[in-house]
Design a protein around this motif. Structure first.
Motif, PDB file in Angstrom:
ATOM      1  N   VAL A  57      15.506 -18.918  29.284  1.00 56.19           N
ATOM      2  CA  VAL A  57      16.330 -18.103  28.404  1.00 56.19           C
ATOM      3  C   VAL A  57      16.399 -16.683  28.946  1.00 56.19           C
ATOM      4  CG1 VAL A  57      14.392 -17.411  26.932  1.00 56.19           C
ATOM      5  CG2 VAL A  57      16.705 -17.463  25.966  1.00 56.19           C
ATOM      6  N   PRO A  59      16.024 -13.363  27.473  1.00 56.12           N
ATOM      7  CA  PRO A  59      15.606 -12.788  26.193  1.00 56.12           C
ATOM      8  C   PRO A  59      16.243 -11.418  25.966  1.00 56.12           C
ATOM      9  CG  PRO A  59      13.886 -12.462  27.813  1.00 56.12           C
ATOM     10  CD  PRO A  59      14.996 -13.212  28.511  1.00 56.12           C
ATOM     11  N   GLN A 103      19.174 -13.442  18.056  1.00 58.32           N
ATOM     12  CA  GLN A 103      19.675 -13.847  19.367  1.00 58.32           C
ATOM     13  C   GLN A 103      18.755 -13.357  20.485  1.00 58.32           C
ATOM     14  OE1 GLN A 103      23.738 -12.726  20.007  1.00 58.32           O
ATOM     15  NE2 GLN A 103      23.864 -13.655  22.028  1.00 58.32           N
ATOM     16  N   GLY A 104      18.363 -14.298  21.357  1.00 61.00           N
ATOM     17  CA  GLY A 104      17.497 -13.959  22.463  1.00 61.00           C
ATOM     18  C   GLY A 104      16.058 -13.725  22.075  1.00 61.00           C
ATOM     19  N   TRP A 105      15.687 -14.136  20.835  1.00 62.99           N
ATOM     20  CA  TRP A 105      14.354 -13.763  20.354  1.00 62.99           C
ATOM     21  C   TRP A 105      13.655 -14.872  19.564  1.00 62.99           C
ATOM     22  CZ3 TRP A 105      12.195 -10.049  22.763  1.00 62.99           C
ATOM     23  CH2 TRP A 105      11.028  -9.441  22.284  1.00 62.99           C
ATOM     24  N   ASP A 121      21.119 -16.857  24.641  1.00 59.90           N
ATOM     25  CA  ASP A 121      20.727 -15.781  25.542  1.00 59.90           C
ATOM     26  C   ASP A 121      20.898 -14.415  24.891  1.00 59.90           C
ATOM     27  OD1 ASP A 121      19.975 -17.443  27.652  1.00 59.90           O
ATOM     28  OD2 ASP A 121      22.053 -17.614  28.352  1.00 59.90           O
ATOM     29  N   GLY A 122      19.939 -13.532  25.205  1.00 58.74           N
ATOM     30  CA  GLY A 122      19.945 -12.193  24.644  1.00 58.74           C
ATOM     31  C   GLY A 122      20.478 -11.142  25.594  1.00 58.74           C
ATOM     32  N   VAL A 128      26.421  -9.755  27.693  1.00 62.12           N
ATOM     33  CA  VAL A 128      25.950 -10.613  26.606  1.00 62.12           C
ATOM     34  C   VAL A 128      27.138 -11.011  25.741  1.00 62.12           C
ATOM     35  CG1 VAL A 128      25.414  -8.693  25.032  1.00 62.12           C
ATOM     36  CG2 VAL A 128      24.236 -10.874  24.763  1.00 62.12           C
TER      37      VAL A 128
END
Length: 360
Positions: A57, A59, A103-105, A121-122, A128
């Protein structure tokens, strides 16, 4: 494009070439300028926090950037607009009880994980993709200040709690857990909103002294002892007027008795909003007295994150000059040094300290 990729939990981040995102209807593509690195990012990436984050991912939780491309449903946003990438992604098919993912977390529950599979994906990359409503225009800013605007990430969580309690200008607010990142963010935001005074309750005398030096007579520091009854009495006597509301941001490591002492300092018809982590690691329940809540007409609310309209309200506080982002000391890192940045964020946590990944 290039991005920092977490290949698996416990592995270092790798700045590498990845396929750039493509947008569809209801989405916006943003060129990331700066992304905040949260103080506990190392615990997320190691797996210690047990967050639901899939790998591999990209992040990253929130960012400041410029619009690169908009979908056909965007009626206000234009290419080149400065935006805050709000990481709080909500499902659109249940307005009453929307599922949420950061998002991303991280994600909450089955619905949140469904969202996460798409908005995976962050912001630790050059671009993004975010839902249209999550690219919130912040007006013209100096590119050199993009990292400082990343403070919105923390400020918005505090603002969400203050909006939940409907804090009014002229009221007295008690902040429980005032010496942490979110507690100090609550202080600066409440004062910007016109609070008569803010009581900062905590155990770190050095931080309390620093807060007093920053905000003057409207900030009332109270050093806690750990004796619940004594602390409640001390808090009540710290100001000459009733305490209208309390916002709790105590971390999971703190006993419930500390939170209870603060909540029971509010006046009859007072309000309490809970946003911290008390009890998440076990321990006693909050155990507030039923008769006291009922007879004093106390309102108690839980709040996680913030409503989407909060972003615009916070941006207005900043542009009006009521909230000064200069209070935040920012340390910037290049994306190639992302692992050093994560380590720095962990070792330099505290009020008004901000670590950011400077991508553009």
């Amino acid at each position: 494009m290039k991005a920092a990729v977490l290949t698996k939990l416990g592995a270092p981040l790798a700045w590498q070439d990845v396929t750039p995102p493509a947008i569809g209807t209801g989405e916006v593509l943003v060129d990331v300028h700066s992304a905040p690195i949260l103080s506990y990012a190392n615990e997320v990436f190691s797996g210690a926090r047990r967050y639901l984050i899939p790998t591999p991912v990209i992040p990253g939780c929130g960012a400041i950037g410029k619009v690169r491309e908009v979908g056909p449903d965007a009626t206000k946003l234009k290419v080149g607009d400065w935006v805050f990438c709000d990481p709080t992604v909500r499902s659109r098919d249940d307005a009453l009880m929307p599922d949420i993912t950061l998002q991303g977390w991280s994600a909450r529950g089955e619905g949140g994980q469904m969202l996460q599979r798409y908005f995976r994906d962050g912001t630790f990359g050059e671009q993004v993709r975010v839902p249209t409503e999550n690219a919130v225009a912040i007006g013209q800013i100096d590119p050199a200040n993009a990292s400082q605007w990343c403070a919105l990430n923390t400020l918005l969580i505090a603002y969400g709690g203050l909006l939940k309690m409907n804090l009014q200008a002229g009221e007295c607010l008690l902040v429980s857990g005032a010496t942490g990142n979110f507690g100090s963010a609550t202080i600066i935001t409440a004062l910007a909103m016109g609070a008569r005074s803010v009581i900062a309750a905590g155990r770190n005398q050095a931080v309390l002294d620093d807060l007093k030096g920053r905000f003057g007579n409207r900030l009332v520091p109270v050093k806690l002892t750990g004796d619940s009854e004594r602390d409640t009495d001390t808090i009540k006597k710290s100001v000459a007027w009733p305490i209208d509301a309390v916002l709790d941001f105590l971390p999971p490591s703190v006993e419930a008795a500390v939170a209870r002492a603060a909540i029971m300092a509010v006046r009859p018809y007072g309000r309490a909003v809970l946003m911290g982590g008390v009890g998440m690691l076990g321990g006693d329940d909050l155990a507030l007295p039923y008769p006291w809540i009922m007879r004093n007409n106390i309102s108690i609310h839980g709040q996680w994150m913030y409503d989407s309209a909060a972003v615009t309200g916070m941006v207005r506080l900043v542009h009006s000059g009521l909230l000064d982002l200069e209070q935040f000391a920012v340390t910037e890192f290049s994306p190639q040094d992302v692992n050093e940045a994560v380590a720095h964020a962990a070792s330099n946590a505290g009020p008004f300290k901000l670590t950011a990944l400077k991508i553009k």
